[in-house]
Enzyme design. Structure first.
Site, PDB file in Angstrom:
ATOM      1  N   HIS A 118       1.098  -1.434  -0.298  1.00  0.00           N
ATOM      2  CA  HIS A 118       0.491  -0.197   0.205  1.00  0.00           C
ATOM      3  C   HIS A 118       0.659   1.389  -0.174  1.00  0.00           C
ATOM      4  O   HIS A 118       0.423   2.939   0.506  1.00  0.00           O
ATOM      5  CB  HIS A 118      -0.918  -0.102   1.468  1.00  0.00           C
ATOM      6  CG  HIS A 118      -2.090  -0.942   1.085  1.00  0.00           C
ATOM      7  ND1 HIS A 118      -2.556  -1.440   2.494  1.00  0.00           N
ATOM      8  CD2 HIS A 118      -2.817  -1.691   0.134  1.00  0.00           C
ATOM      9  CE1 HIS A 118      -3.989  -2.164   1.586  1.00  0.00           C
ATOM     10  NE2 HIS A 118      -3.775  -2.347   0.442  1.00  0.00           N
ATOM     11  N   THR A 187      -3.751  -8.285  10.640  1.00  0.00           N
ATOM     12  CA  THR A 187      -4.871  -7.627   9.520  1.00  0.00           C
ATOM     13  C   THR A 187      -6.165  -8.138   9.795  1.00  0.00           C
ATOM     14  O   THR A 187      -6.551  -9.230  10.097  1.00  0.00           O
ATOM     15  CB  THR A 187      -4.124  -7.784   8.727  1.00  0.00           C
ATOM     16  OG1 THR A 187      -5.349  -8.068   7.728  1.00  0.00           O
ATOM     17  CG2 THR A 187      -3.786  -9.647   8.021  1.00  0.00           C
ATOM     18  N   PRO A 213      -5.219 -10.783  17.831  1.00  0.00           N
ATOM     19  CA  PRO A 213      -5.961 -11.253  19.185  1.00  0.00           C
ATOM     20  C   PRO A 213      -7.573 -11.385  18.723  1.00  0.00           C
ATOM     21  O   PRO A 213      -8.211 -11.682  19.889  1.00  0.00           O
ATOM     22  CB  PRO A 213      -6.087  -9.912  20.369  1.00  0.00           C
ATOM     23  CG  PRO A 213      -5.286  -8.531  18.688  1.00  0.00           C
ATOM     24  CD  PRO A 213      -4.653  -9.447  17.958  1.00  0.00           C
TER      25      PRO A 213
HETATM   26  P1  OAD Z   1      -7.343  -3.456  10.462  1.00  0.00           P
HETATM   27  O1  OAD Z   1      -7.569  -1.651  10.749  1.00  0.00           O
HETATM   28  O2  OAD Z   1      -8.583  -3.587   9.853  1.00  0.00           O
HETATM   29  O3  OAD Z   1      -6.781  -4.206  10.963  1.00  0.00           O
HETATM   30  C1  OAD Z   1      -6.216  -4.372  12.226  1.00  0.00           C
HETATM   31  C2  OAD Z   1      -5.972  -5.928  12.676  1.00  0.00           C
HETATM   32  O4  OAD Z   1      -5.510  -6.251  13.710  1.00  0.00           O
HETATM   33  C3  OAD Z   1      -7.269  -6.415  13.378  1.00  0.00           C
HETATM   34  O5  OAD Z   1      -8.073  -7.447  13.152  1.00  0.00           O
HETATM   35  C4  OAD Z   1      -6.834  -6.487  14.774  1.00  0.00           C
HETATM   36  O6  OAD Z   1      -7.908  -7.211  15.533  1.00  0.00           O
HETATM   37  C5  OAD Z   1      -5.909  -6.956  14.788  1.00  0.00           C
HETATM   38  N1  OAD Z   1      -4.920  -6.333  16.085  1.00  0.00           N
HETATM   39  C6  OAD Z   1      -5.404  -5.314  17.004  1.00  0.00           C
HETATM   40  N2  OAD Z   1      -4.085  -5.469  17.958  1.00  0.00           N
HETATM   41  C7  OAD Z   1      -3.175  -5.918  17.421  1.00  0.00           C
HETATM   42  C8  OAD Z   1      -2.484  -6.301  18.125  1.00  0.00           C
HETATM   43  N3  OAD Z   1      -1.488  -6.039  19.049  1.00  0.00           N
HETATM   44  N4  OAD Z   1      -1.423  -7.887  17.772  1.00  0.00           N
HETATM   45  C9  OAD Z   1      -2.047  -8.073  16.316  1.00  0.00           C
HETATM   46  N5  OAD Z   1      -3.084  -7.826  15.920  1.00  0.00           N
HETATM   47  C10 OAD Z   1      -3.335  -6.541  16.077  1.00  0.00           C
HETATM   48  O7  OAD Z   1      -5.848  -2.673   9.594  1.00  0.00           O
HETATM   49  P2  OAD Z   1      -5.406  -4.312   8.105  1.00  0.00           P
HETATM   50  O8  OAD Z   1      -6.227  -4.574   8.144  1.00  0.00           O
HETATM   51  O9  OAD Z   1      -3.810  -3.534   7.857  1.00  0.00           O
HETATM   52  O10 OAD Z   1      -5.393   0.200   3.408  1.00  0.00           O
HETATM   53  O11 OAD Z   1      -6.718  -2.952   7.114  1.00  0.00           O
HETATM   54  C11 OAD Z   1      -6.362  -2.877   5.842  1.00  0.00           C
HETATM   55  C12 OAD Z   1      -6.278  -2.026   4.905  1.00  0.00           C
HETATM   56  O12 OAD Z   1      -7.288  -1.097   5.076  1.00  0.00           O
HETATM   57  C13 OAD Z   1      -5.072  -0.613   5.186  1.00  0.00           C
HETATM   58  O13 OAD Z   1      -3.413  -1.460   4.811  1.00  0.00           O
HETATM   59  C14 OAD Z   1      -5.502   0.171   5.012  1.00  0.00           C
HETATM   60  C15 OAD Z   1      -6.902   0.186   5.198  1.00  0.00           C
HETATM   61  O14 OAD Z   1      -7.836   0.895   4.741  1.00  0.00           O
HETATM   62  C16 OAD Z   1      -5.372   1.211   2.485  1.00  0.00           C
HETATM   63  O15 OAD Z   1      -4.936   2.684   2.993  1.00  0.00           O
HETATM   64  C17 OAD Z   1      -5.320   0.891   1.246  1.00  0.00           C
END
Ligand code: OAD
Length: 244
Positions: A118, A187, A213
């Site tokens: 990204h 993610t 988590p």
């Molecule tokens: P999200 O905000 O959708 O998801 C974050 C994930 O991290 C969730 O499943 C949480 O449960 C998990 N989480 C939270 N704390 C954590 C920890 N300490 N250790 C492990 N996991 C934890 O973020 P992404 O999946 O990265 O795209 O989102 C994907 C994309 O959506 C991003 O890259 C962005 C966004 O829109 C663009 O900007 C193109």
């Protein structure tokens, strides 16, 4: 925490893929996308600001939002999860790190080869010519202008509706289809095409491990699910791989 079967599979793996999302940087103080944002920006949803249309309509608003996030990311430090992945690069015979994050924390933790699907928030590019601009002067007028054509600068990130960097995406798919173990870390597996990578890996015979988590659309299909923060789980995983 790690079952003997998982430890055995990790040790036997010739190629491990780790694919990370915003959750891995949560313990560094970088807010994830689907958690509530704080302060000034809590009234905007990322989906409303991270689009070419939003930039066209209100370039200042979008640039300022990214400037706020850039500052936040600049103050953040890599956490033990990032560092464990950097260590894996030197332990596993072949290791591929794929990230949806734009925060550079993997590189700052020492990972050398990072497929940034990204983009990278620390870079800008010209919105008319596309030229990459690594450094620019912050001006009173935002966004600043391209030094060569005077077009508006925009962050070098992928917005909703835009194509991902073709080379990084092709390498990510290839690695996912040829790895032995695929780690999906922090993610929500909500945004395609990154969300399809673990399914591609599994269909090609890889063992899929989720570290999160919370439950995600991948949870039901993952071969192993490790519940907890990445900053605690990943050092355990590295320790299991290197023990004895
Ligand atoms: P999200 O905000 O959708 O998801 C974050 C994930 O991290 C969730 O499943 C949480 O449960 C998990 N989480 C939270 N704390 C954590 C920890 N300490 N250790 C492990 N996991 C934890 O973020 P992404 O999946 O990265 O795209 O989102 C994907 C994309 O959506 C991003 O890259 C962005 C966004 O829109 C663009 O900007 C193109």
């Amino acid at each position: 925490m790690l079952s003997p079967e998982l430890v055995q599979a990790l040790r036997a793996a010739r190629h491990i893929v780790a694919s990370t999302g915003a959750g891995i940087s949560a313990e560094s103080g970088v807010p994830t996308f689907r958690d509530a944002q704080t302060g000034l920006w809590s009234q905007f949803r990322p989906e409303e600001l991270a689009t070419p249309e939003a930039f066209q309509q209100n370039p200042k608003l979008v640039w300022d939002w990214y400037a706020w996030r850039r500052e936040l990311v600049g103050r953040a430090e890599p956490n033990p999860g990032h560092r464990a992945l950097a260590a894996l690069e030197g332990i596993v015979p072949r290791f591929t790190l794929i990230t949806q994050n734009v925060d550079s924390l993997h590189r700052r933790a020492g990972s050398r080869d990072v497929l940034e699907l990204h983009g990278n928030i620390l870079q800008a590019r010209c919105s008319s010519e596309g030229t990459l601009v690594a450094e620019w002067e912050d001006t009173a007028e935002t966004p600043p202008r391209c030094p060569s054509c005077n077009g508006l600068l925009r962050p070098n990130v992928v917005w909703f509706g835009e194509a991902l960097p073709a080379d990084a995406l092709a390498r990510a798919f290839m690695a996912s289809r040829t790895c032995d173990v695929f780690l999906s870390i922090g993610t929500s597996t909500a945004i395609a095409p990154a969300s399809s990578l673990p399914f591609e890996a599994q269909a090609a015979g890889a063992l899929v491990v989720e570290l999160n988590p919370d439950t995600t659309p991948l949870t039901r299909q993952a071969d192993h699910v490790l519940r907890g923060p990445a900053g605690e789980l990943l050092p355990l995983l590295v320790a299991a791989l290197t023990a004895g």
